[in-house]
Design a protein around this motif. Structure first.
Motif, PDB file in Angstrom:
ATOM      1  N   GLU A   3     -99.359  16.763  33.620  1.00  0.00           N
ATOM      2  CA  GLU A   3     -99.440  15.351  33.976  1.00  0.00           C
ATOM      3  C   GLU A   3     -99.473  14.562  32.673  1.00  0.00           C
ATOM      4  O   GLU A   3    -100.283  14.842  31.797  1.00  0.00           O
ATOM      5  CB  GLU A   3    -100.701  15.076  34.789  1.00  0.00           C
ATOM      6  CG  GLU A   3    -100.851  13.644  35.198  1.00  0.00           C
ATOM      7  CD  GLU A   3    -102.110  13.394  36.024  1.00  0.00           C
ATOM      8  OE1 GLU A   3    -102.276  12.269  36.472  1.00  0.00           O
ATOM      9  OE2 GLU A   3    -102.908  14.322  36.201  1.00  0.00           O
ATOM     10  N   VAL A   4     -98.588  13.591  32.539  1.00  0.00           N
ATOM     11  CA  VAL A   4     -98.502  12.774  31.331  1.00  0.00           C
ATOM     12  C   VAL A   4     -98.747  11.323  31.721  1.00  0.00           C
ATOM     13  O   VAL A   4     -98.179  10.831  32.693  1.00  0.00           O
ATOM     14  CB  VAL A   4     -97.108  12.911  30.668  1.00  0.00           C
ATOM     15  CG1 VAL A   4     -96.992  12.004  29.463  1.00  0.00           C
ATOM     16  CG2 VAL A   4     -96.839  14.354  30.292  1.00  0.00           C
ATOM     17  N   LYS A   5     -99.608  10.644  30.953  1.00  0.00           N
ATOM     18  CA  LYS A   5     -99.880   9.229  31.162  1.00  0.00           C
ATOM     19  C   LYS A   5     -99.541   8.499  29.875  1.00  0.00           C
ATOM     20  O   LYS A   5     -99.825   8.980  28.789  1.00  0.00           O
ATOM     21  CB  LYS A   5    -101.344   9.002  31.527  1.00  0.00           C
ATOM     22  CG  LYS A   5    -101.739   9.641  32.846  1.00  0.00           C
ATOM     23  CD  LYS A   5    -103.182   9.388  33.162  1.00  0.00           C
ATOM     24  CE  LYS A   5    -103.546   9.976  34.512  1.00  0.00           C
ATOM     25  NZ  LYS A   5    -104.947   9.666  34.871  1.00  0.00           N
ATOM     26  N   VAL A   6     -98.957   7.320  30.014  1.00  0.00           N
ATOM     27  CA  VAL A   6     -98.574   6.501  28.866  1.00  0.00           C
ATOM     28  C   VAL A   6     -99.378   5.213  28.915  1.00  0.00           C
ATOM     29  O   VAL A   6     -99.443   4.554  29.951  1.00  0.00           O
ATOM     30  CB  VAL A   6     -97.062   6.201  28.886  1.00  0.00           C
ATOM     31  CG1 VAL A   6     -96.682   5.294  27.732  1.00  0.00           C
ATOM     32  CG2 VAL A   6     -96.258   7.494  28.866  1.00  0.00           C
ATOM     33  N   ALA A   7     -99.985   4.843  27.803  1.00  0.00           N
ATOM     34  CA  ALA A   7    -100.803   3.627  27.738  1.00  0.00           C
ATOM     35  C   ALA A   7     -99.927   2.417  27.437  1.00  0.00           C
ATOM     36  O   ALA A   7     -99.126   2.436  26.512  1.00  0.00           O
ATOM     37  CB  ALA A   7    -101.872   3.777  26.674  1.00  0.00           C
ATOM     38  N   ILE A   8    -100.111   1.368  28.240  1.00  0.00           N
ATOM     39  CA  ILE A   8     -99.441   0.087  28.028  1.00  0.00           C
ATOM     40  C   ILE A   8    -100.514  -0.986  28.164  1.00  0.00           C
ATOM     41  O   ILE A   8    -101.291  -0.977  29.128  1.00  0.00           O
ATOM     42  CB  ILE A   8     -98.326  -0.150  29.067  1.00  0.00           C
ATOM     43  CG1 ILE A   8     -97.250   0.924  28.958  1.00  0.00           C
ATOM     44  CG2 ILE A   8     -97.733  -1.545  28.912  1.00  0.00           C
ATOM     45  CD1 ILE A   8     -96.216   0.874  30.054  1.00  0.00           C
ATOM     46  N   ALA A   9    -100.586  -1.907  27.217  1.00  0.00           N
ATOM     47  CA  ALA A   9    -101.582  -2.982  27.283  1.00  0.00           C
ATOM     48  C   ALA A   9    -101.310  -3.855  28.503  1.00  0.00           C
ATOM     49  O   ALA A   9    -100.217  -4.383  28.672  1.00  0.00           O
ATOM     50  CB  ALA A   9    -101.538  -3.816  26.006  1.00  0.00           C
ATOM     51  N   CYS A  10    -102.331  -3.985  29.380  1.00  0.00           N
ATOM     52  CA  CYS A  10    -102.186  -4.755  30.617  1.00  0.00           C
ATOM     53  C   CYS A  10    -103.313  -5.771  30.745  1.00  0.00           C
ATOM     54  O   CYS A  10    -104.365  -5.639  30.122  1.00  0.00           O
ATOM     55  CB  CYS A  10    -102.239  -3.823  31.827  1.00  0.00           C
ATOM     56  SG  CYS A  10    -100.828  -2.713  31.950  1.00  0.00           S
ATOM     57  N   ASP A  11    -103.091  -6.772  31.619  1.00  0.00           N
ATOM     58  CA  ASP A  11    -104.131  -7.748  31.909  1.00  0.00           C
ATOM     59  C   ASP A  11    -105.052  -7.195  33.003  1.00  0.00           C
ATOM     60  O   ASP A  11    -104.911  -6.041  33.426  1.00  0.00           O
ATOM     61  CB  ASP A  11    -103.519  -9.099  32.286  1.00  0.00           C
ATOM     62  CG  ASP A  11    -102.684  -9.050  33.558  1.00  0.00           C
ATOM     63  OD1 ASP A  11    -102.846  -8.125  34.390  1.00  0.00           O
ATOM     64  OD2 ASP A  11    -101.841  -9.963  33.726  1.00  0.00           O
ATOM     65  N   SER A  12    -105.973  -8.039  33.476  1.00  0.00           N
ATOM     66  CA  SER A  12    -106.955  -7.570  34.467  1.00  0.00           C
ATOM     67  C   SER A  12    -106.337  -7.236  35.824  1.00  0.00           C
ATOM     68  O   SER A  12    -106.959  -6.574  36.641  1.00  0.00           O
ATOM     69  CB  SER A  12    -108.062  -8.611  34.643  1.00  0.00           C
ATOM     70  OG  SER A  12    -107.503  -9.827  35.104  1.00  0.00           O
ATOM     71  N   GLN A  13    -105.086  -7.672  36.076  1.00  0.00           N
ATOM     72  CA  GLN A  13    -104.382  -7.309  37.315  1.00  0.00           C
ATOM     73  C   GLN A  13    -103.434  -6.133  37.090  1.00  0.00           C
ATOM     74  O   GLN A  13    -102.561  -5.872  37.914  1.00  0.00           O
ATOM     75  CB  GLN A  13    -103.596  -8.504  37.852  1.00  0.00           C
ATOM     76  CG  GLN A  13    -104.433  -9.512  38.616  1.00  0.00           C
ATOM     77  CD  GLN A  13    -105.343 -10.317  37.705  1.00  0.00           C
ATOM     78  OE1 GLN A  13    -104.890 -10.849  36.687  1.00  0.00           O
ATOM     79  NE2 GLN A  13    -106.610 -10.403  38.061  1.00  0.00           N
ATOM     80  N   ARG A  14    -103.603  -5.465  35.951  1.00  0.00           N
ATOM     81  CA  ARG A  14    -102.793  -4.303  35.579  1.00  0.00           C
ATOM     82  C   ARG A  14    -101.310  -4.643  35.401  1.00  0.00           C
ATOM     83  O   ARG A  14    -100.433  -3.824  35.652  1.00  0.00           O
ATOM     84  CB  ARG A  14    -102.971  -3.147  36.561  1.00  0.00           C
ATOM     85  CG  ARG A  14    -104.357  -2.551  36.534  1.00  0.00           C
ATOM     86  CD  ARG A  14    -104.398  -1.251  37.320  1.00  0.00           C
ATOM     87  NE  ARG A  14    -105.714  -0.675  37.299  1.00  0.00           N
ATOM     88  CZ  ARG A  14    -106.141   0.206  36.384  1.00  0.00           C
ATOM     89  NH1 ARG A  14    -105.353   0.590  35.430  1.00  0.00           N
ATOM     90  NH2 ARG A  14    -107.362   0.691  36.438  1.00  0.00           N
ATOM     91  N   GLN A  15    -101.038  -5.869  34.956  1.00  0.00           N
ATOM     92  CA  GLN A  15     -99.676  -6.286  34.650  1.00  0.00           C
ATOM     93  C   GLN A  15     -99.499  -6.224  33.133  1.00  0.00           C
ATOM     94  O   GLN A  15    -100.399  -6.616  32.389  1.00  0.00           O
ATOM     95  CB  GLN A  15     -99.411  -7.711  35.142  1.00  0.00           C
ATOM     96  CG  GLN A  15     -99.503  -7.842  36.655  1.00  0.00           C
ATOM     97  CD  GLN A  15     -98.496  -6.946  37.357  1.00  0.00           C
ATOM     98  OE1 GLN A  15     -97.310  -6.975  37.056  1.00  0.00           O
ATOM     99  NE2 GLN A  15     -98.975  -6.136  38.291  1.00  0.00           N
ATOM    100  N   PRO A  16     -98.356  -5.733  32.654  1.00  0.00           N
ATOM    101  CA  PRO A  16     -98.148  -5.674  31.200  1.00  0.00           C
ATOM    102  C   PRO A  16     -98.340  -7.045  30.569  1.00  0.00           C
ATOM    103  O   PRO A  16     -97.923  -8.065  31.118  1.00  0.00           O
ATOM    104  CB  PRO A  16     -96.695  -5.202  31.063  1.00  0.00           C
ATOM    105  CG  PRO A  16     -96.432  -4.461  32.335  1.00  0.00           C
ATOM    106  CD  PRO A  16     -97.225  -5.186  33.400  1.00  0.00           C
TER     107      PRO A  16
END
Length: 86
Positions: A3-16
């Motif tokens: 299982e691979v997860k990639v981190a992307i900076a998101c806001d509090s609604q989990r939007q990039p």
């Protein structure tokens, strides 16, 4: 299974976030069928600058030799993954 997860900076609604930010740390948790774990984190860059000019770090811990750092790394990893905007 991998299982691979990639981190992307998101806001509090989990939007990039509109201004891309870099999650520079490399982190991972590997677990075998017996429950033994290896965790790692670090900042190593696979670039000429990373190898020849930067000061990089990379740490590896195993549950059978260093259980406390493994637990700390797992807690940090899962907290980062679970928190919106984290």
């Amino acid at each position: 299974m991998l299982e691979v997860k990639v981190a992307i900076a998101c806001d509090s609604q989990r939007q990039p976030r509109p201004m891309p930010e870099l999650f520079h740390a490399k982190a991972g948790i590997l677990e075998d069928k017996d429950g033994d774990r290896l965790v790692f984190n670090g900042s190593i860059n696979e670039t000429p600058s990373g190898w020849f000019r930067n000061w990089e770090s990379f740490h590896v811990f195993t549950s059978w030799q260093t259980p406390d750092p493994v637990k700390a790394e797992e807690t940090s990893f899962y907290q980062l993954w679970a928190e919106p905007g984290g």
